[in-house]
Design an enzyme around this catalytic site. Structure first.
Site, PDB file in Angstrom:
ATOM      1  N   GLU A   1      39.775 -28.240  76.897  1.00  0.00           N
ATOM      2  CA  GLU A   1      40.203 -29.609  76.734  1.00  0.00           C
ATOM      3  C   GLU A   1      41.591 -29.574  75.589  1.00  0.00           C
ATOM      4  OE1 GLU A   1      38.883 -33.985  75.344  1.00  0.00           O
ATOM      5  OE2 GLU A   1      37.512 -32.514  75.672  1.00  0.00           O
TER       6      GLU A   1
ATOM      7  N   LYS B   1      35.256 -35.785  79.983  1.00  0.00           N
ATOM      8  CA  LYS B   1      33.908 -36.527  79.865  1.00  0.00           C
ATOM      9  C   LYS B   1      33.006 -36.459  81.105  1.00  0.00           C
ATOM     10  CE  LYS B   1      32.958 -37.893  75.747  1.00  0.00           C
ATOM     11  NZ  LYS B   1      31.867 -37.142  75.037  1.00  0.00           N
TER      12      LYS B   1
END
Length: 417
Positions: free
Chosen positions: A228, A244
């Site tokens: 990420e 997410k």
């Protein structure tokens, strides 16, 4: 403020030998020779020498964002205006850039949130900046063999029941209107013997580890396998890629993730939060979402990722960039400050090296990964962290299982399986 001598990524075995006693450790030319700082440019790999180092702990006081920007400028890396195109050239001489690490606790401090949970690995600093220059790599270094590696059983910082009860507490807070979403993270530690650096460096080879690499210091090390992007700045363009939503990396898992209203709602909340974070430091009207809920793979998991982009405001410096983006929204929740307060109340220990920032900075360019899928070593223990975002529709048992699925590849890799 602490300025520590040259304990760069090639010297951890010697540092740990001093910290941990007579056990044998690999020499610098062994497994450590192939590891590097996450996001370091290819031109710098294998040809770096440490010029200067800043280490800071929360107990030292002050503003870590300002300290970092000032320290970098004092060593030839001015990051006072990231809106301008990069001018650095990697010509084999001079300063090339710096490794940059900021803990989750330091990020919470920047956000004005409480940080009272005890840290499980207190030797880890909360801020580390290591300035590197180019230096030809020595040829034909001979090192001694690595010592035998042993990793003990993992001890969790909370039980599965305590984790599930914390999920229930977050759902109650959502019902009261205190938060919309809170990310809960658990910690585990395991004793080890031998040199931890080869184990930590293996994390960078995990599939999907966009920010794979290692950073070390005196008596500590961090190994990262993060997919990420917390924040990237290139030629005045700001980019964050929040993740997410998680499912097993099967055809059925992918279809389930794409069809899940709960996962999409959780994801969109964080995308909106990240849009707001960038808007604080962007030119008016430039914040856009390039990709929304794109499914990508990390190890044996599918994860949903979006790309949020903006043009940096004139005169944006590193310190203001960090204040706006740290800690990352995908590992805190919304609203961020309220979520951080709840995290501090519910999690039994601090987040240590996880859920912070780790990467590379140089004038005109910043590339920091969010330290999910990250492990750390101190003189006696390896530490891991994992968690997930909690919404009103969260099922406590499923959230506990998701955290276990995220940490399983990390623990297996550290053990050498």
């Amino acid at each position: 403020m602490r300025k520590v001598g040259p304990y760069g990524v090639e010297t951890l075995p010697q540092v740990y030998a001093a910290e941990s006693g007579p056990a044998g450790y690999a020499a610098e030319s062994g497994p450590a020779a192939s590891i590097d700082v996450p996001a370091a440019p290819a031109a710098c790999r294998g040809a770096r020498t440490e010029r200067a180092r800043l280490q800071w702990h929360l107990r030292d006081g002050g503003d870590p964002a300002a300290l970092a920007e000032e320290f970098l400028a004092a060593h030839g890396l001015a990051l006072h205006d990231l809106s301008r195109p990069a001018t650095a050239r990697h010509d084999g001489t001079g300063v090339c850039g710096a490794a940059f690490y900021l803990s989750a606790a330091a990020g919470a401090h920047l956000a004005g949130a409480p940080t009272t949970a005890p840290e499980p690995a207190p030797t880890l600093p909360d801020l580390t900046v290591v300035v590197y220059g180019h230096h030809p790599a020595p040829a034909n270094q001979a090192g001694r063999p690595a010592s035998a590696w042993w990793l003990g059983e993992w001890t969790e910082s909370w039980t599965r029941r305590q984790h599930a009860d914390a999920v229930t507490s977050v759902r109650a807070a959502i019902g009261r209107g205190d938060v919309y979403q809170t990310n809960l993270v658990g910690h585990a530690a395991a004793r080890y013997t031998g040199d931890p650096l080869p184990a930590l460096s293996r994390l960078g080879a995990l599939p999907g580890a966009r920010y794979g690499g290692v950073l070390t210091g005196d008596g500590w090390a961090i190994g990262c396998a993060s997919p990420e992007t917390l924040i990237e700045v290139t030629d005045g363009q700001l980019i964050t890629r929040p993740i997410k939503g998680t499912r097993p990396a099967t055809a059925a898992g992918r279809a389930e993730l794409l069809a899940s209203a709960k996962e999409r709602a959780e994801h969109v909340m964080i995308v909106d939060l990240e849009r707001n974070d960038l808007a604080r430091i962007a030119r008016t009207g430039t914040v856009t979402v390039d990709d929304l809920f794109t499914v990508r793979r990390w190890c044996d998991l599918w994860q949903a990722e979006s790309t949020v982009r903006a043009a940096a405001a004139d005169g944006l410096g590193l310190a203001d960039l960090l204040r706006a983006t740290c800690p990352g929204g995908s590992v805190t929740g919304a609203p961020k400050r309220a979520a951080l307060t709840q995290i501090n109340a519910l999690e039994p220990v601090g987040r240590g090296a996880s859920m912070g920032a780790l990467g590379w900075v140089t004038p005109g360019r910043v590339d920091l990964g969010l330290t999910i899928r990250t492990a750390a070593a101190d003189g006696q223990y390896l530490h891991t962290w994992a968690g997930g975002g909690i919404t009103w529709d969260s099922d406590p048992a499923a959230e506990v299982a998701e955290a276990a699925a995220k940490t399983a590849p990390i623990r297996a890799t550290l053990a050498g399986r």
